[in-house]
Design a protein around this motif. Structure first.
Motif, PDB file in Angstrom:
ATOM      1  N   VAL A  65      76.456  49.068  23.331  1.00  0.00           N
ATOM      2  CA  VAL A  65      77.487  48.225  22.723  1.00  0.00           C
ATOM      3  C   VAL A  65      78.770  49.029  22.576  1.00  0.00           C
ATOM      4  O   VAL A  65      78.767  50.129  22.025  1.00  0.00           O
ATOM      5  CB  VAL A  65      77.038  47.710  21.338  1.00  0.00           C
ATOM      6  N   TRP A  73      79.240  51.333  16.914  1.00  0.00           N
ATOM      7  CA  TRP A  73      78.126  50.415  16.687  1.00  0.00           C
ATOM      8  C   TRP A  73      76.853  51.243  16.597  1.00  0.00           C
ATOM      9  O   TRP A  73      76.523  52.002  17.507  1.00  0.00           O
ATOM     10  CB  TRP A  73      78.026  49.393  17.816  1.00  0.00           C
ATOM     11  N   TYR A  85      72.631  45.685  16.074  1.00  0.00           N
ATOM     12  CA  TYR A  85      73.607  46.761  15.908  1.00  0.00           C
ATOM     13  C   TYR A  85      74.517  46.443  14.729  1.00  0.00           C
ATOM     14  O   TYR A  85      74.787  45.272  14.445  1.00  0.00           O
ATOM     15  CB  TYR A  85      74.458  46.924  17.167  1.00  0.00           C
TER      16      TYR A  85
END
Length: 89
Positions: A65, A73, A85
């Motif tokens: 991410v 994240w 996340y």
């Protein structure tokens, strides 16, 4: 060969600065296979060990991410099909 699938959703539609954001990613790949390998070791005299089984996932997916605001994240959980996340708005 089937294509991997992914969906992502946030826990809110808007955030105040400093608020916790949770991102849930559901993912899968129909081509991912689980393989179990059984190993028995035998020495030169013919003595054998008990069977040992190991399970491995062939071609697993990984989730990464990032965003344009350069937030960090942090992975909260990931069971191989659903990953969560967290970041701060």
């Amino acid at each position: 060969m089937a294509a991997p699938t992914v969906t992502a959703s946030l826990n809110a539609t808007s955030y105040a600065p400093g608020a916790q954001m949770l991102l849930t990613v559901t993912y899968g790949d129909p081509d991912t296979k689980t393989l179990t390998v059984t190993v028995v070791v035998t020495d030169a005299q013919g003595n054998s060990s008990a069977p040992a089984k190991v399970t491995a996932v062939i071609d697993p997916l990984t989730v990464t991410v990032t965003d344009d605001s350069k937030r960090t994240w942090t992975r909260v959980s990931d069971n191989g099909t659903v990953a969560v996340y967290r970041a701060v708005a």
